[in-house]
Design a protein around this motif. Sequence first.
Motif, PDB file in Angstrom:
ATOM      1  N   ARG A  97     -41.671 -40.512 -48.840  1.00 10.48           N
ATOM      2  CA  ARG A  97     -41.270 -40.465 -47.439  1.00 10.48           C
ATOM      3  C   ARG A  97     -42.236 -39.672 -46.575  1.00 10.48           C
ATOM      4  O   ARG A  97     -42.421 -39.954 -45.402  1.00 10.48           O
ATOM      5  N   SER A 110     -39.229 -36.798 -52.825  1.00 14.08           N
ATOM      6  CA  SER A 110     -39.201 -37.787 -51.755  1.00 14.08           C
ATOM      7  C   SER A 110     -38.973 -39.188 -52.292  1.00 14.08           C
ATOM      8  O   SER A 110     -38.587 -40.079 -51.548  1.00 14.08           O
ATOM      9  N   THR A 111     -39.193 -39.432 -53.573  1.00 13.82           N
ATOM     10  CA  THR A 111     -39.011 -40.762 -54.125  1.00 13.82           C
ATOM     11  C   THR A 111     -37.833 -40.821 -55.068  1.00 13.82           C
ATOM     12  O   THR A 111     -37.643 -41.815 -55.753  1.00 13.82           O
ATOM     13  N   PHE A 155     -35.181 -35.820 -43.821  1.00 12.81           N
ATOM     14  CA  PHE A 155     -35.598 -36.039 -45.205  1.00 12.81           C
ATOM     15  C   PHE A 155     -34.386 -35.958 -46.149  1.00 12.81           C
ATOM     16  O   PHE A 155     -34.190 -36.822 -47.011  1.00 12.81           O
ATOM     17  N   SER A 211     -31.996 -38.975 -45.947  1.00 13.58           N
ATOM     18  CA  SER A 211     -32.584 -40.170 -46.544  1.00 13.58           C
ATOM     19  C   SER A 211     -32.549 -40.093 -48.064  1.00 13.58           C
ATOM     20  O   SER A 211     -32.255 -41.082 -48.738  1.00 13.58           O
ATOM     21  N   ARG A 264     -32.902 -47.660 -49.713  1.00 15.21           N
ATOM     22  CA  ARG A 264     -33.098 -46.339 -49.136  1.00 15.21           C
ATOM     23  C   ARG A 264     -33.254 -46.455 -47.626  1.00 15.21           C
ATOM     24  O   ARG A 264     -33.712 -47.475 -47.107  1.00 15.21           O
ATOM     25  N   PRO A 281     -35.004 -45.708 -44.273  1.00 12.20           N
ATOM     26  CA  PRO A 281     -36.326 -45.285 -43.787  1.00 12.20           C
ATOM     27  C   PRO A 281     -36.231 -44.061 -42.874  1.00 12.20           C
ATOM     28  O   PRO A 281     -35.261 -43.893 -42.133  1.00 12.20           O
ATOM     29  N   SER A 282     -37.240 -43.210 -42.948  1.00 12.70           N
ATOM     30  CA  SER A 282     -37.275 -41.976 -42.162  1.00 12.70           C
ATOM     31  C   SER A 282     -38.410 -42.061 -41.146  1.00 12.70           C
ATOM     32  O   SER A 282     -39.560 -42.287 -41.521  1.00 12.70           O
TER      33      SER A 282
END
Length: 536
Positions: free
Chosen positions: A111, A170-171, A231, A234, A256, A258-259
């Motif tokens: 992200r 982030s993933t 963050f 998300s 997911r 989106p940010s």
Amino acid sequence: MSASTTSSVGEDYTGAENEAPKLSALFLIKFDKKVGYIIVWKRSSIDVPLDGAVEYKSLPSGLHSVKDDLVYFVHEGYAGLSAFVNAPASEAERNAQFVAVGVLVPLSEGRLGRSWLLAERLEHIASVIAEDPTSTGPLEDFWEEQSRPHAGSSSTKQPSQNQSRARALSTITAVVPQDQSLHPYHPARSILLYINIFGPLIFRLQQAALLRKRILFVGAPPVRKMCEFVFNLSVLSSISARDSEYLSPGTENLLRLPSLFSVGVHDIPLLDKLRSPETNDARDDALPARGWVACTTDEIIASKTQLYDIVVELPSTHDAAPQKRRWPTMRTSEGAPIRATQRDLRRYKLLHHELWKNQHEGDESNGDADADDDTIALLRQSTVKSDDGLNESYDDTVVEAMTWSRLAYLGFMWWASAGEQDADTAAERERDRDVLGDLSDYQEGLPTAIIAYFHRSTSLLVKNLNAMVDRHDEETDDDDDDALIVDRDDVSRLGLDTWSEADKAFIQEFLWMYFGRQAEVQGASLECCGMRMPVL
């Protein structure tokens, strides 16, 4: 369902230089009293325009009111990070020197492209230039470093991309490793503050995110915390690849949210374009297919209700002491208020108590030396003995008021059971506790425990709804288009409030979005003499 503690990565993730992402662009922005913010120095290895874009993204409205800040944003398929410094200056410079040093990195790493690993370096460069505005040496050195292979690449085995993605939360779309140590600038470190600030509204935010709504946080600078909340939401609302196997084909782009991170007035054309994703052409494949979460300091965006579905307003006192705090407000673009349910409140109290207990026990044995600022903030704002007094802190601006029907039902159940506890409520509490699991399994990282908890809740929702769909298909003919019946017990097992109309609507929309099924959701009912009657 207890928390999994499977650990796949044990390496300390504290920001070694060889873990940082490669720069795609580096730039310096200053304030010119005649023309405003301008880019005075830049280097780029990509064919993406910087002028007329990154200077506005890097410096949101009102940033001049704070001494320093970090701003996350996205630009043309790249993750951006800007370090802002407001330093004293001469009267000729209006007594202030505004400097922002920013970067763009590929979004392929998650992200934020792991850009937080560069935050400390950017802050240092910005501070140096703020003291000596003519100095660009630190920028030249940084860019030259990035142009060379990472130090140690020839002698040290580099982690694979998959390993790096596993370490970078982030993933994450599954249970995270218990022994992962987060980088000091990792956005997930603010997740305790996120829970403390929003209270039981975290579950309403989670529902909106799972339905992939366009969610806009609105607040005053500093911007860093709002970007980190983007963050967090998300990440918490991600659906794992394992659970995606239960969903209908064509839902792959819904796994997911989106940010967009920080957006401003100059991003209005982009937000307007995202209103109609079906019109996006092939060049815009980096744009969200449906829904997004972002934050802004520009109230004018909040006034353009066609640009978003949900707006969350953060008052300036959101991080004040409990007696002075005002809670965030959450409403639809039509202005309808969104409040937590009574079950959301119970779940939040359970989570809050477990966090308090975990940290309290940890402090007794280890002291506060290792606690980060957000953890300390949560502890200091918690009740000293327990969280039994939370009911007094939440009024009808945050939590749905108990209806007269529910009060009458509870009174009847108390009378019919001779004052014993409602068995249904007791069963719900037991299920909620089981889903939460034991946070002590994650003593090295409460953020990972919280993320795992929300992912378990989503997994429970997906699997239970899938079981209902399968059962309905087995009991009906293939040509039967009757709506799927979701009764009160089903609603309860999904972790939702049987008395909430909003929860009923959520189930209907979730079933249609992810399973392509129409549903009739039944709420609370009164059982008497073997007959069940709905309670209105």
